[in-house]
Write a protein that holds these residues in place. Structure first.
Motif, PDB file in Angstrom:
ATOM      1  N   UNK A   1      29.985  22.905 -18.788  1.00  0.00           N
ATOM      2  CA  UNK A   1      31.002  22.317 -19.648  1.00  0.00           C
ATOM      3  C   UNK A   1      31.238  20.875 -19.220  1.00  0.00           C
ATOM      4  N   UNK A   2      31.260  19.990 -20.183  1.00  0.00           N
ATOM      5  CA  UNK A   2      31.501  18.585 -19.884  1.00  0.00           C
ATOM      6  C   UNK A   2      32.989  18.298 -19.823  1.00  0.00           C
ATOM      7  N   UNK A   3      33.339  17.303 -19.041  1.00  0.00           N
ATOM      8  CA  UNK A   3      34.730  16.870 -18.945  1.00  0.00           C
ATOM      9  C   UNK A   3      35.047  15.954 -20.121  1.00  0.00           C
ATOM     10  N   UNK A   4      36.344  15.751 -20.359  1.00  0.00           N
ATOM     11  CA  UNK A   4      36.776  14.891 -21.466  1.00  0.00           C
ATOM     12  C   UNK A   4      36.150  13.502 -21.368  1.00  0.00           C
ATOM     13  N   UNK A   5      36.144  12.953 -20.169  1.00  0.00           N
ATOM     14  CA  UNK A   5      35.604  11.610 -19.977  1.00  0.00           C
ATOM     15  C   UNK A   5      34.132  11.525 -20.324  1.00  0.00           C
ATOM     16  N   UNK A   6      33.392  12.574 -20.020  1.00  0.00           N
ATOM     17  CA  UNK A   6      31.964  12.586 -20.335  1.00  0.00           C
ATOM     18  C   UNK A   6      31.736  12.669 -21.842  1.00  0.00           C
ATOM     19  N   UNK A   7      32.558  13.445 -22.541  1.00  0.00           N
ATOM     20  CA  UNK A   7      32.444  13.531 -23.994  1.00  0.00           C
ATOM     21  C   UNK A   7      32.760  12.174 -24.616  1.00  0.00           C
ATOM     22  N   UNK A   8      33.783  11.505 -24.086  1.00  0.00           N
ATOM     23  CA  UNK A   8      34.126  10.164 -24.575  1.00  0.00           C
ATOM     24  C   UNK A   8      32.958   9.204 -24.356  1.00  0.00           C
ATOM     25  N   UNK A   9      32.324   9.307 -23.177  1.00  0.00           N
ATOM     26  CA  UNK A   9      31.187   8.434 -22.871  1.00  0.00           C
ATOM     27  C   UNK A   9      30.038   8.695 -23.834  1.00  0.00           C
ATOM     28  N   UNK A  10      29.796   9.960 -24.178  1.00  0.00           N
ATOM     29  CA  UNK A  10      28.735  10.287 -25.132  1.00  0.00           C
ATOM     30  C   UNK A  10      28.991   9.594 -26.458  1.00  0.00           C
ATOM     31  N   UNK A  11      30.211   9.697 -26.961  1.00  0.00           N
ATOM     32  CA  UNK A  11      30.541   9.092 -28.247  1.00  0.00           C
ATOM     33  C   UNK A  11      30.433   7.571 -28.191  1.00  0.00           C
TER      34      UNK A  11
END
Length: 53
Positions: A1-11
């Motif tokens: 599971x990715x952290x919120x910060x990693x999802x933000x970085x992906x976007x």
């Protein structure tokens, strides 16, 4: 599971025009994990931004 910060970085990286493979490599995750967190539709993208940003 990715952290919120990693999802933000992906976007952010997608908006910046980086390829899916290069983003996965930079984050040190598999392409399958990356694909799981990709927005599949515009509505989903808006929902993800609402939840995580």
């Amino acid at each position: 599971m990715l952290k919120k910060g990693e999802v933000k970085m992906i976007h952010k990286m997608l908006k910046d025009g980086l390829s899916k493979s290069s983003i996965a490599r930079k984050l040190g995750i598999s392409r399958d994990t990356f694909a799981h967190h990709l927005p599949c539709q515009e509505v989903f993208c808006v929902l993800v931004q609402f939840l995580y940003l």
